[in-house]
Write an enzyme that holds these catalytic residues in place. Sequence first.
Site, PDB file in Angstrom:
ATOM      1  N   GLY A  57       0.801  -1.214   0.000  1.00  0.00           N
ATOM      2  CA  GLY A  57       0.000   0.000   0.000  1.00  0.00           C
ATOM      3  C   GLY A  57       0.839   1.271   0.000  1.00  0.00           C
ATOM      4  CB  THR A  97      13.601  -9.539 -10.822  1.00  0.00           C
ATOM      5  OG1 THR A  97      14.630  -9.267 -11.772  1.00  0.00           O
ATOM      6  CG2 THR A  97      13.170 -10.993 -10.911  1.00  0.00           C
ATOM      7  CG  HIS A 124       0.158  -6.657   5.198  1.00  0.00           C
ATOM      8  ND1 HIS A 124      -0.115  -6.266   6.493  1.00  0.00           N
ATOM      9  CD2 HIS A 124       0.569  -5.556   4.550  1.00  0.00           C
ATOM     10  CE1 HIS A 124       0.138  -4.966   6.603  1.00  0.00           C
ATOM     11  NE2 HIS A 124       0.559  -4.510   5.430  1.00  0.00           N
ATOM     12  CB  CYS A 166       0.995   3.358  10.624  1.00  0.00           C
ATOM     13  SG  CYS A 166       0.199   2.067   9.688  1.00  0.00           S
ATOM     14  CB  SER A 184      -1.807  -3.440   1.239  1.00  0.00           C
ATOM     15  OG  SER A 184      -0.875  -4.168   2.034  1.00  0.00           O
ATOM     16  CD  GLN A 206      -7.533  -1.055   7.020  1.00  0.00           C
ATOM     17  OE1 GLN A 206      -8.304  -1.935   7.386  1.00  0.00           O
ATOM     18  NE2 GLN A 206      -6.264  -1.030   7.402  1.00  0.00           N
TER      19      GLN A 206
HETATM   20  C1  LIG Z   1      -1.869  -0.586   6.003  1.00  0.00           C
HETATM   21  C2  LIG Z   1      -2.292   0.593   5.199  1.00  0.00           C
HETATM   22  C3  LIG Z   1      -1.428   1.157   4.241  1.00  0.00           C
HETATM   23  C4  LIG Z   1      -0.011   0.674   4.060  1.00  0.00           C
HETATM   24  O1  LIG Z   1       0.050  -0.551   3.386  1.00  0.00           O
HETATM   25  P1  LIG Z   1       1.404  -1.409   3.448  1.00  0.00           P
HETATM   26  O2  LIG Z   1       1.152  -2.526   2.497  1.00  0.00           O
HETATM   27  O3  LIG Z   1       1.521  -1.874   4.860  1.00  0.00           O
HETATM   28  O4  LIG Z   1       2.504  -0.526   3.009  1.00  0.00           O
HETATM   29  C5  LIG Z   1      -1.890   2.206   3.488  1.00  0.00           C
HETATM   30  N1  LIG Z   1      -3.133   2.702   3.646  1.00  0.00           N
HETATM   31  C6  LIG Z   1      -3.997   2.175   4.536  1.00  0.00           C
HETATM   32  C7  LIG Z   1      -5.376   2.746   4.650  1.00  0.00           C
HETATM   33  C8  LIG Z   1      -3.606   1.114   5.349  1.00  0.00           C
HETATM   34  O5  LIG Z   1      -4.457   0.624   6.247  1.00  0.00           O
END
Ligand SMILES: *Cc1c(COP(=O)(O)O)cnc(C)c1O
Length: 378
Positions: A72, A238, A202, A326, A200, A180
Amino acid sequence: MDRMIYLDHAATTRPFPETVEAMLPFYGKYYGNASSGYELGEDSKEAMEEARQKIADTMGVPKDTIYFTSGGTESNNWVLRQAGEKWRHKGSHIITTRIEHPAVLKTCGDLEKQGMEVTYLDVDRQGMVNLAQLRRSITRKTILVSIMYANNEIGTIQPLREIGRITSRAGVLLHTDAVQAYGHIPVYPGAFHGDFLTASGHKFNGPKGTGFLYIRDKNTLDPWQTGGGQEKGMRSGTENIPGIVGLGTSAEISCRNMQEKITRLCRLRDYMIRRILGEIPGSILNGHPLRRLPGNVNVSFPGVDGAAVAAMLDLEGICVSSASACSTGSSRPSHVLKAIGRDDRAAYGAVRMTLGEENTKEEIDITVEKLKKAVSYL
Ligand SMILES: *Cc1c(COP(=O)(O)O)cnc(C)c1O
């Protein structure tokens, strides 16, 4: 921890067993470079394109609009920095909101230092963006509007259709940080005239360090990394084949039977909210009562330290968050809670619990009991 209760799905999620299973061969037997012409390379390329197709299908978009990234943060940086660069001749004004993730807010701060002009839209007490202010803020110099699909702290879902109607009529590019939302609620860029969309891995039971950027028309954005020309020359380097395979698998599973999963999770969420507000005196709900993510519970206990509540629950094996993961470590109150008008007492007293598919009613009951004890003790 023998009996852990995980209620922090907005911070990260556990990869599906099918996802891990699908990835493993690409760490071993199938180690080819997707750019190599022989069969071992072709195997990697095929798996990557299959993942791209799966993701595109979940959003009803053409396959070649999906670009793989490291997550993300990277996707957001790419859009904000490279659209700003590409359209500088047209103007230097970007519009976003006060409640974005730091990956957008800090990047916009950087852009301001580089001479761009950034407008930060207000939100109301439930976290909904001010559409009249959006309409008023668009000028001939505006090149991009970036508004998150759903908020990571309070779960409020923005009216993307209305936002898209405004931006498309004005001829301004629209980006949404859907980290989200994607994999949790239906997300269709075509339905809201989205030009760019960030997701994202994860956050939807995929591997960490994976993600994608949807780019409706590649001519609207400059490349991110230059080099060997991967990802149609837009993002060289890559490719992370195991990660991409896992990303595609998780996207497919997350978007399957979505309506049933949403119904179940909303019921669990509303049960938890009802119990907390009913049984813990002084508690207040942060975010919109209805337009909120299915798994999001964010409550304030004014005058109580949310971080201390989270620490006490941690001792009981319950994972919750006292702020956005974060910004943990910082002792300032959340910028999101300030934006919805919470005073310091309420902002410091906030606890976020984000539920996932595997959570049970029993786990919620245990958590509410521990929460009651922690709050009355503190
Ligand atoms: C977790 C999150 C991100 C960051 O994503 P990563 O893959 O962890 O860099 C960005 N925006 C929102 C709203 C998030 O919840």
